[in-house]
Design an enzyme around this catalytic site. Structure first.
Site, mmCIF file in Angstrom:
data_model
loop_
_atom_site.group_PDB
_atom_site.id
_atom_site.type_symbol
_atom_site.label_atom_id
_atom_site.label_comp_id
_atom_site.label_asym_id
_atom_site.label_seq_id
_atom_site.Cartn_x
_atom_site.Cartn_y
_atom_site.Cartn_z
ATOM 1 C CB SER A 2 -2.668 30.391 1.173
ATOM 2 O OG SER A 2 -2.281 29.667 0.027
ATOM 3 C CG HIS A 17 3.696 33.297 4.697
ATOM 4 N ND1 HIS A 17 3.433 34.206 5.689
ATOM 5 C CD2 HIS A 17 5.055 33.222 4.600
ATOM 6 C CE1 HIS A 17 4.576 34.669 6.177
ATOM 7 N NE2 HIS A 17 5.576 34.092 5.536
ATOM 8 C CB CYS A 18 -1.643 30.814 6.740
ATOM 9 S SG CYS A 18 -2.204 32.396 6.095
ATOM 10 C CB ILE A 19 -0.068 25.912 6.635
ATOM 11 C CG1 ILE A 19 0.520 25.760 5.228
ATOM 12 C CG2 ILE A 19 -1.553 26.219 6.551
ATOM 13 C CD1 ILE A 19 -0.029 24.570 4.470
#
Length: 329
Positions: free
Chosen positions: A317, A319-321
């Site tokens: 989501s 934070h991951c990107i």
């Protein structure tokens, strides 16, 4: 002063993300995932009040698509190859010290060999070059989403990820702690147990536990009797409280199903920008409550909830990107 990764709520000069373009990875979710990434970028830009968003695009077609979609923002689009958009893990982690910023490039093996994509191992060097930041390489496998820091030298992680034999077989807790101290200035490490069910990152902590202030840890609370991660949440809370941290509960999305499977939907995967905190939403009953709780902990920022269903089909989501680049004091 020892080089240290600043807390995410400290000022940023920019944030890095990437534009979805791989049709073989995203399939029918490509167009709606692009819409969700575009909405995130516009939220971070905040009409010019937030930080600059720097966007990697893997090919010329993606450059053109991103520039058209982001018209009206201050986002900069850069042509650079990558495998997929998870820059929290493939990009560099910026540390700050007496000499300014350094970009740390860790070894990357596709989350334990599960998704080994061409050019993901070049992203850190590309961003260091584009930002004119000194690059230092570290020779062990590590992903940025595996830890969260509070800026004082304290970090949180999970045993499921950092002790997983598919990353650094045979490396002990003590050896990992020493590496994190050398590379990121981490002096104390809270070890949680498992991450979320069906998380292909093997339990990245940014889906489970996030700092909101020094010594203050946010953890999900089970949404209902059938919450698939109720046991994980309870164990994490017990460990955090025993460690001496203040714990604040955030309602969980609960059991979120996609194509018949439980997916690792989490409100913890929020991004803290200079002027906003952006929380991923999934059409779950606790969406509004989660935005309210998380927003209350960052009163100087606007709390924005945005749908992330299609980004989640790729495995993560908001934070991951993203990977923030701290401001220079």
């Amino acid at each position: 002063m020892k080089n240290r990764q600043p807390a995410e709520w400290s000022p940023h000069q920019s944030v890095w993300t990437a534009w979805p373009s791989a049709t073989d990875l995203w399939l029918d979710d490509l167009a709606p995932a692009r819409e969700e990434v575009g909405a995130l970028i516009r939220a971070i830009d905040d009409g010019g009040s937030g930080e600059i968003v720097e966007v990697l695009a893997a090919n010329e077609s993606a450059v053109a698509d991103a520039e058209a979609a982001l018209r009206g923002t201050r986002a900069h689009v850069h042509h650079a190859p990558f495998g997929d958009i998870w820059l929290r893990d493939t990009g560099p982690i910026f540390v700050r010290g007496e000499g300014g910023l350094t970009a740390v490039d860790f070894g990357f093996n596709g989350w334990g060999g599960k998704y080994d994509l061409p050019n993901d191992d070049t992203v850190a060097a590309s961003i260091a070059r584009l930002t004119h930041t000194p690059l230092r390489s570290s020779d062990w496998i590590f992903e940025g989403g595996a830890i969260d820091v509070d800026g004082t030298g304290l970090a949180v992680t999970t045993e499921q990820c950092l002790l997983n034999p598919n990353r650094n077989p045979g490396m002990s807790k003590g050896e990992i702690e020493a590496r994190l101290s050398d590379d990121l200035g981490i002096e104390r490490l809270l070890w949680l147990g498992d991450g979320l069910l069906n998380d292909h990152t093997d339990g990245h902590v940014d889906n489970l536990a996030r700092f909101a202030a020094p010594g203050v840890l946010l953890l999900p609370e089970a949404a209902s009797f059938d919450d698939p991660n109720a046991g994980v949440f309870a164990d994490a809370r017990a460990r955090a409280e025993a460690f001496g941290l203040k714990v604040i509960g955030v309602p969980s999305p609960g059991r979120v199903i996609c194509d018949g499977d439980v997916v690792p939907a989490s409100y913890m995967n929020f991004y803290i920008g200079n002027s906003v905190v952006v929380v991923p939403l999934y059409g779950a009953p606790n969406d509004d409550a989660a935005v309210e709780v998380i927003g209350s902990l960052f009163p100087e920022r606007k709390a924005v909830g945005l749908r992330a269903d299609h980004i989640l089909t790729g495995g993560g989501s908001f934070h991951c990107i993203t990977q923030q680049m701290p401001a220079i004091d």
